[in-house]
Write an enzyme that holds these catalytic residues in place. Structure first.
Site, PDB file in Angstrom:
ATOM      1  N   ALA A 135     -45.379  69.713  31.993  1.00 15.03           N
ATOM      2  CA  ALA A 135     -45.181  68.775  30.881  1.00 15.03           C
ATOM      3  C   ALA A 135     -43.691  68.626  30.576  1.00 15.03           C
ATOM      4  CB  ALA A 135     -45.940  69.253  29.646  1.00 15.03           C
ATOM      5  N   SER A 136     -42.967  69.748  30.589  1.00 14.33           N
ATOM      6  CA  SER A 136     -41.531  69.677  30.283  1.00 14.33           C
ATOM      7  C   SER A 136     -40.801  68.859  31.344  1.00 14.33           C
ATOM      8  CB  SER A 136     -40.926  71.080  30.172  1.00 14.33           C
ATOM      9  OG  SER A 136     -40.787  71.699  31.444  1.00 14.33           O
ATOM     10  N   TYR A 192     -44.709  73.950  31.953  1.00 13.32           N
ATOM     11  CA  TYR A 192     -43.588  73.612  32.835  1.00 13.32           C
ATOM     12  C   TYR A 192     -43.715  72.169  33.335  1.00 13.32           C
ATOM     13  CZ  TYR A 192     -40.191  74.174  36.645  1.00 13.32           C
ATOM     14  OH  TYR A 192     -39.106  74.040  37.485  1.00 13.32           O
TER      15      TYR A 192
HETATM   16  N1  LIG Z   1     -36.410  77.343  41.983  1.00 11.23           N
HETATM   17  C1  LIG Z   1     -37.360  76.434  42.093  1.00 11.23           C
HETATM   18  O1  LIG Z   1     -38.327  76.585  42.849  1.00 11.23           O
HETATM   19  C2  LIG Z   1     -37.264  75.159  41.282  1.00 11.23           C
HETATM   20  C3  LIG Z   1     -38.136  74.092  41.616  1.00 11.23           C
HETATM   21  C4  LIG Z   1     -38.066  72.908  40.903  1.00 11.23           C
HETATM   22  C5  LIG Z   1     -37.172  72.782  39.859  1.00 11.23           C
HETATM   23  N2  LIG Z   1     -36.353  73.827  39.529  1.00 11.23           N
HETATM   24  C6  LIG Z   1     -35.464  73.636  38.407  1.00 11.23           C
HETATM   25  O2  LIG Z   1     -34.131  73.773  38.815  1.00 11.23           O
HETATM   26  C7  LIG Z   1     -33.334  74.228  37.716  1.00 11.23           C
HETATM   27  C8  LIG Z   1     -32.520  75.435  38.180  1.00 11.23           C
HETATM   28  O3  LIG Z   1     -33.429  76.477  38.508  1.00 11.23           O
HETATM   29  P1  LIG Z   1     -33.060  77.682  39.492  1.00 11.23           P
HETATM   30  O4  LIG Z   1     -34.112  77.709  40.528  1.00 11.23           O
HETATM   31  O5  LIG Z   1     -31.633  77.607  39.865  1.00 11.23           O
HETATM   32  O6  LIG Z   1     -33.350  78.906  38.511  1.00 11.23           O
HETATM   33  P2  LIG Z   1     -32.482  80.184  38.110  1.00 11.23           P
HETATM   34  O7  LIG Z   1     -33.375  81.010  37.280  1.00 11.23           O
HETATM   35  O8  LIG Z   1     -31.860  80.770  39.326  1.00 11.23           O
HETATM   36  O9  LIG Z   1     -31.311  79.550  37.212  1.00 11.23           O
HETATM   37  C9  LIG Z   1     -31.554  79.017  35.940  1.00 11.23           C
HETATM   38  C10 LIG Z   1     -30.352  79.275  35.073  1.00 11.23           C
HETATM   39  O10 LIG Z   1     -30.588  78.661  33.808  1.00 11.23           O
HETATM   40  C11 LIG Z   1     -30.090  79.533  32.817  1.00 11.23           C
HETATM   41  N3  LIG Z   1     -30.748  79.290  31.541  1.00 11.23           N
HETATM   42  C12 LIG Z   1     -32.068  79.394  31.269  1.00 11.23           C
HETATM   43  N4  LIG Z   1     -32.301  79.110  29.973  1.00 11.23           N
HETATM   44  C13 LIG Z   1     -31.101  78.826  29.420  1.00 11.23           C
HETATM   45  C14 LIG Z   1     -30.687  78.464  28.106  1.00 11.23           C
HETATM   46  N5  LIG Z   1     -31.556  78.357  27.094  1.00 11.23           N
HETATM   47  N6  LIG Z   1     -29.377  78.218  27.897  1.00 11.23           N
HETATM   48  C15 LIG Z   1     -28.479  78.339  28.903  1.00 11.23           C
HETATM   49  N7  LIG Z   1     -28.818  78.703  30.153  1.00 11.23           N
HETATM   50  C16 LIG Z   1     -30.109  78.934  30.414  1.00 11.23           C
HETATM   51  C17 LIG Z   1     -30.390  80.927  33.345  1.00 11.23           C
HETATM   52  O11 LIG Z   1     -29.598  81.926  32.707  1.00 11.23           O
HETATM   53  C18 LIG Z   1     -30.083  80.759  34.820  1.00 11.23           C
HETATM   54  O12 LIG Z   1     -28.731  81.070  35.105  1.00 11.23           O
HETATM   55  C19 LIG Z   1     -34.321  74.542  36.589  1.00 11.23           C
HETATM   56  O13 LIG Z   1     -34.354  73.469  35.695  1.00 11.23           O
HETATM   57  C20 LIG Z   1     -35.637  74.660  37.306  1.00 11.23           C
HETATM   58  O14 LIG Z   1     -36.731  74.365  36.454  1.00 11.23           O
HETATM   59  C21 LIG Z   1     -36.375  74.993  40.231  1.00 11.23           C
END
Ligand SMILES: NC(=O)c1ccc[n+]([C@@H]2O[C@H](COP(=O)([O-])OP(=O)(O)OC[C@H]3O[C@@H](n4cnc5c(N)ncnc54)[C@H](O)[C@@H]3O)[C@@H](O)[C@H]2O)c1
Length: 254
Positions: A169-170, A167
């Site tokens: 790294a990505s 994660y």
């Molecule tokens: N929640 C946290 O603590 C947090 C912290 C830092 C960064 N982020 C980043 O924020 C972004 C949003 O995360 P979130 O917390 O809203 O998570 P979440 O799981 O609530 O939402 C992520 C959404 O991405 C969609 N998704 C995943 N893989 C997919 C694919 N291959 N094609 C299309 N849709 C896809 C899922 O269906 C989901 O609706 C992400 O990139 C996550 O890495 C989240």
């Protein structure tokens, strides 16, 4: 020049309405969490939104509070993304901005995470962000004041949490992809990333944040991330490009 003296709404006295009036924005990850909250906020601010996600049911629930069009699409499928982007541009009359919020997280120590799981995280978080961005670029280059905002992570800045190698790294890749795109697409398109700490969304379910690592001693509400995405998408950030904005309650320096 934007008129910031307009009457403020009684519902939210702090909000200046219409900061995205007329803008046409693709939001990925729109079926949940940060993407959904952003799509709703952008709608309140006058934008039209194209909602991308692989989760059809979640997209439907988001649609209830947005003036949007939905596309059930996996962001790692380049042909499907290209078709959805073209359709979204036709439906909205163009594309002015992208918010790349789709992402996944896996947990596991490096010795235990096999390459297949590593590849999937890189494929969705980094390559998927690239695919959606590149498919939108021709439309963005035709638009005025176009923007891309990529949701990276505080772990893309300070990867100090054991068990998140893939994660981190990505997300480090997303920060640098953002900078590379900002250089390539300037001056037509501003490209920035947001680096959240832990946010209260389904992705964080089951994780217990050590809030002691956060100067503000709490996790974020998704609306606090959406507000930062709004800032970078709006004309208020007209001189900001290539930035990695930490919205992490102080995690990355604390
Ligand atoms: N929640 C946290 O603590 C947090 C912290 C830092 C960064 N982020 C980043 O924020 C972004 C949003 O995360 P979130 O917390 O809203 O998570 P979440 O799981 O609530 O939402 C992520 C959404 O991405 C969609 N998704 C995943 N893989 C997919 C694919 N291959 N094609 C299309 N849709 C896809 C899922 O269906 C989901 O609706 C992400 O990139 C996550 O890495 C989240």
């Amino acid at each position: 020049m934007e008129d910031l003296t307009r009457t403020r709404t009684s519902a939210d006295p702090g909000r200046v309405p219409g900061r995205l009036a007329g803008r046409r924005i693709v939001v990925t990850g729109a079926a949940s969490g940060i993407g959904r909250t952003t799509a709703r906020l952008f709608t309140q601010e006058g934008a039209r939104v194209a909602l991308f996600d692989r989760d059809a049911g979640g997209l439907q629930r988001t649609l209830e509070a947005t003036a949007g069009v939905t596309f059930q699409v996996d962001i790692t499928d380049e042909d499907a993304v290209q078709a959805a982007v073209d359709e979204a541009a036709a439906a909205m009359g163009g594309i002015d901005g992208v918010v790349n919020a789709a992402g996944i997280m896996t947990k596991g120590l490096a010795a235990d995470v096999r390459a297949a799981d590593w590849r999937r995280v890189l494929e969705v978080n980094l390559t998927g962000t690239y695919i959606v961005s590149r498919c939108c670029v021709p439309y963005l280059l035709e638009a005025e004041s176009a923007t891309i905002v990529n949701i990276a992570s505080a772990q893309g800045l300070l990867p100090n949490a054991p068990g998140h190698t893939a994660y981190a790294a990505s997300k480090g890749g997303v920060v640098n992809l953002t900078r590379a795109l900002a250089a390539e697409l300037a001056p037509k398109v501003r490209v920035n990333s947001i680096c959240p700490g832990m946010v209260d969304t389904p992705m964080a379910d089951g994780y217990r944040a050590n809030v002691g690592n956060y100067a503000l001693k709490r996790v974020a509400d998704p609306s606090e991330i959406a507000e930062a995405i709004l800032f970078l998408t709006s004309s208020q950030a007209s001189y900001v490009t290539g930035a990695a904005l930490a919205v992490d309650g102080g995690r990355s320096y604390h």
